[in-house]
Scaffold this motif. Structure first.
Motif, short mmCIF file in Angstrom:
data_model
loop_
_atom_site.label_atom_id
_atom_site.label_comp_id
_atom_site.label_asym_id
_atom_site.label_seq_id
_atom_site.Cartn_x
_atom_site.Cartn_y
_atom_site.Cartn_z
N PRO A 52 -2.45 3.51 -14.09
CA PRO A 52 -3.17 3.39 -12.82
C PRO A 52 -2.29 3.47 -11.57
CG PRO A 52 -4.01 1.80 -14.39
CD PRO A 52 -2.81 2.44 -15.03
N VAL A 53 -1.09 2.92 -11.62
CA VAL A 53 -0.21 2.97 -10.45
C VAL A 53 0.22 4.40 -10.16
CG1 VAL A 53 2.07 2.28 -9.56
CG2 VAL A 53 0.62 0.60 -10.73
N MET A 54 0.44 5.20 -11.18
CA MET A 54 0.98 6.55 -11.02
C MET A 54 -0.11 7.63 -10.94
SD MET A 54 4.08 5.64 -10.91
CE MET A 54 5.03 7.14 -10.89
N LEU A 129 13.40 2.56 2.95
CA LEU A 129 12.37 1.52 3.02
C LEU A 129 11.12 1.99 3.75
CD1 LEU A 129 14.53 -1.64 3.75
CD2 LEU A 129 13.67 -0.79 1.57
N ARG A 130 11.25 3.03 4.56
CA ARG A 130 10.10 3.57 5.28
C ARG A 130 9.46 4.74 4.56
NH1 ARG A 130 11.20 5.76 10.02
NH2 ARG A 130 13.44 5.89 9.79
N CYS A 131 9.87 4.98 3.32
CA CYS A 131 9.35 6.08 2.51
C CYS A 131 7.88 5.84 2.15
CB CYS A 131 10.19 6.21 1.24
SG CYS A 131 9.57 7.42 0.06
N VAL A 132 7.04 6.81 2.45
CA VAL A 132 5.61 6.70 2.12
C VAL A 132 5.42 6.55 0.61
CG1 VAL A 132 3.40 7.95 2.13
CG2 VAL A 132 4.84 7.90 4.19
N GLY A 133 6.22 7.24 -0.18
CA GLY A 133 6.12 7.13 -1.63
C GLY A 133 6.45 5.74 -2.13
N LEU A 134 7.55 5.16 -1.66
CA LEU A 134 7.93 3.80 -2.06
C LEU A 134 6.87 2.79 -1.66
CD1 LEU A 134 10.09 1.89 -3.27
CD2 LEU A 134 10.95 1.65 -0.94
N ARG A 135 6.39 2.88 -0.43
CA ARG A 135 5.37 1.94 0.03
C ARG A 135 4.07 2.08 -0.75
NH1 ARG A 135 6.13 0.97 6.47
NH2 ARG A 135 8.32 0.35 6.33
N THR A 136 3.72 3.30 -1.09
CA THR A 136 2.52 3.52 -1.90
C THR A 136 2.68 2.91 -3.28
OG1 THR A 136 2.02 5.57 -0.70
CG2 THR A 136 1.00 5.30 -2.88
N LEU A 137 3.83 3.13 -3.92
CA LEU A 137 4.08 2.53 -5.23
C LEU A 137 4.02 1.01 -5.15
CD1 LEU A 137 7.04 4.51 -6.82
CD2 LEU A 137 4.71 4.36 -7.66
N GLN A 139 2.42 -0.97 -2.96
CA GLN A 139 1.06 -1.43 -2.73
C GLN A 139 0.19 -1.28 -3.98
OE1 GLN A 139 0.19 1.14 0.55
NE2 GLN A 139 0.90 -0.34 2.08
N ARG A 140 0.26 -0.13 -4.62
CA ARG A 140 -0.55 0.10 -5.82
C ARG A 140 -0.11 -0.80 -6.96
NH1 ARG A 140 -3.24 5.53 -5.95
NH2 ARG A 140 -2.68 5.62 -8.16
N SER A 141 1.20 -1.08 -7.05
CA SER A 141 1.71 -1.97 -8.10
C SER A 141 1.22 -3.40 -7.92
CB SER A 141 3.24 -1.94 -8.11
OG SER A 141 3.71 -0.68 -8.49
N LEU A 152 -6.47 1.69 -4.41
CA LEU A 152 -5.81 2.29 -3.25
C LEU A 152 -5.56 3.77 -3.50
CD1 LEU A 152 -3.24 -0.55 -2.53
CD2 LEU A 152 -5.27 0.02 -1.17
N PRO A 153 -5.99 4.63 -2.60
CA PRO A 153 -5.79 6.08 -2.80
C PRO A 153 -4.35 6.49 -2.52
CG PRO A 153 -6.80 5.68 -0.67
CD PRO A 153 -6.72 4.34 -1.36
N VAL A 154 -4.01 7.67 -3.00
CA VAL A 154 -2.71 8.27 -2.68
C VAL A 154 -2.85 8.86 -1.28
CG1 VAL A 154 -1.04 10.05 -3.31
CG2 VAL A 154 -2.27 8.79 -5.10
N PRO A 155 -1.97 8.49 -0.35
CA PRO A 155 -2.09 9.00 1.02
C PRO A 155 -1.95 10.52 1.08
CG PRO A 155 -0.44 7.25 0.89
CD PRO A 155 -0.85 7.58 -0.52
N GLU A 156 -2.64 11.12 2.05
CA GLU A 156 -2.56 12.57 2.23
C GLU A 156 -1.14 13.01 2.57
OE1 GLU A 156 -5.50 14.27 4.81
OE2 GLU A 156 -7.09 13.05 3.92
N ASN A 157 -0.37 12.12 3.20
CA ASN A 157 0.99 12.49 3.60
C ASN A 157 2.03 12.04 2.58
OD1 ASN A 157 0.79 9.72 4.13
ND2 ASN A 157 2.04 9.82 5.98
#
Length: 169
Positions: A52-54, A129-137, A139-141, A152-157
């Motif tokens: 689910p996280v990935m 630390l400001r990476c959208v990918g890291l922050r998404t991981l 939050q979803r984790s 939580l959806p995967v952001p468009e960016n």
């Protein structure tokens, strides 16, 4: 609790990802202990696209200007690998796919471990630390650890294999 930590080569098993065999363990005392190469951009590769996280994340995406940890040590058991990174010898790496994101069952709970995302005293560049990918991981984790689901959806960016994406300061 987490499976692997920053330890010397004698402090338990090491682990890395083999493209054909999956998770491989290195016996205590062999190879190297924990370390990292120089700061650089690197790609994160999804290893469990149905977790689910990935789910819905690109199979490969770029993470910006960070230390790529390698050689973590511990029991290296019961680990469910979600993502790895090629540790390029050109930047002081191991020449293997190092584990970057994994989870383990711990008692009745679960523990998620992330190796990306560092900022040391005096380091002014905080893109990792400001990476959208890291922050998404992250939050979803947290959502998955708390509820067993991810809404939580995967952001468009979200980053691509060629381009890291960071939020403003």
């Amino acid at each position: 609790m987490v499976g692997l930590l920053w330890r010397g080569k004698d402090a338990g098993y090491g682990a890395y990802w083999d493209e054909e065999q999956g998770l491989l363990r290195i016996p205590p005392g062999e190879d190297r202990g924990a370390g990292h190469g120089s700061l650089h951009d690197w790609q994160i590769t999804t290893r469990d696209a149905v977790h689910p996280v990935m789910a819905g994340l690109p199979m490969v995406w770029m993470h910006p200007y960070d230390e790529l940890y390698h050689g973590q040590r511990g029991p290296a058991e019961g680990m469910n690998v979600l993502a790895t990174t090629w540790s390029d010898p050109e930047f002081g790496g191991t020449g293997r796919h190092e584990l970057m994101v994994w989870w383990r069952q711990f008692g009745e709970g679960r523990v998620m471990t992330f190796l990306p995302g560092h900022l040391w005293g005096g380091q002014e560049d905080d893109r990792a630390l400001r990476c959208v990918g890291l922050r998404t991981l992250l939050q979803r984790s947290v959502e998955w650890l708390a509820t067993g689901e991810v809404t939580l959806p995967v952001p468009e960016n979200f980053p691509t294999a060629e381009k890291a994406v960071v939020v403003g300061e």
